[in-house]
Design a protein around this motif. Sequence first.
Motif, short mmCIF file in Angstrom:
data_model
loop_
_atom_site.label_atom_id
_atom_site.label_comp_id
_atom_site.label_asym_id
_atom_site.label_seq_id
_atom_site.Cartn_x
_atom_site.Cartn_y
_atom_site.Cartn_z
N TYR A 29 80.92 53.03 41.41
CA TYR A 29 81.60 53.92 42.17
C TYR A 29 80.99 55.31 42.20
O TYR A 29 81.53 56.02 42.91
N GLY A 30 79.84 55.54 41.50
CA GLY A 30 79.26 56.80 41.97
C GLY A 30 79.32 57.67 40.89
O GLY A 30 78.97 58.89 41.01
N ASN A 31 79.84 57.35 39.65
CA ASN A 31 80.00 58.12 38.69
C ASN A 31 78.86 58.34 37.67
O ASN A 31 78.01 57.38 37.53
N HIS A 32 78.67 59.29 36.85
CA HIS A 32 77.55 59.56 35.91
C HIS A 32 78.03 58.44 34.67
O HIS A 32 79.21 57.96 34.24
N ILE A 33 77.09 58.23 33.91
CA ILE A 33 77.18 57.42 32.66
C ILE A 33 77.59 58.21 31.50
O ILE A 33 76.89 59.13 31.10
N LEU A 34 78.82 57.96 30.83
CA LEU A 34 79.10 58.77 29.48
C LEU A 34 78.66 58.23 28.51
O LEU A 34 78.38 56.81 28.55
N VAL A 62 73.79 59.83 31.59
CA VAL A 62 72.67 59.55 32.53
C VAL A 62 73.26 60.07 34.02
O VAL A 62 74.58 60.02 34.20
N PHE A 63 72.57 60.92 34.68
CA PHE A 63 73.16 61.66 35.92
C PHE A 63 73.11 60.46 37.02
O PHE A 63 71.95 59.76 36.98
N HIS A 64 73.95 60.10 37.75
CA HIS A 64 73.98 58.83 38.96
C HIS A 64 73.05 59.28 39.98
O HIS A 64 72.85 60.52 40.62
#
Length: 179
Positions: free
Chosen positions: A108-113, A162-164
């Motif tokens: 959905y376009g979010n960064h990885i936590l 990680v930045f999307h």
Amino acid sequence: MRPLTEEEVKTLFEKLAKYIGRNITHLIDRQDDPHCFRVHRDRVYYVSESIMRKATSVNPHLMSMGVCFGKFSKTGKFRLHVTCLEYLAQYAKYKVWVKPTGEMPFMYGNHILKAHLGRITEDTPEHQGVVILSMSDVPLGFGVTAKSTQDARKMEPTGIIVFHQADVGEYLRNEDTLV
């Protein structure tokens, strides 16, 4: 369709090198069928040379040919598209595997936590291009690391790993602008 200029080749290869490193040579020097990069309306396509030669007869009416790797902005910067994910995943130096609970937020376009992190390639540096995979090795997208592997181990679960950059959900969200 035209060949890339030296400046465009340099910009393209610098961007690809962030994700696949020296494996760029595997894209060009293929044993089965030589491939090349061509520009058409600011978009860069990866296409076999045999198909490229055949397409020259319909060039004015050609919409696209091969796999779109990305596009050049008006300022000359290059932006990778999700359409090149198959090749990035095949030759990537660094990879990140996401738990099943983190797949949908990423798509959905979010960064990885950190809470969604399953595995990460050992010794991944900070601000390095990585390919995002599910735990069953299905490519989901690509991004840029926010922290190195060592720093990620010490982070709290809500920290961004990680930045999307792009994900397979873009096929639906941005279908008008991908081609």
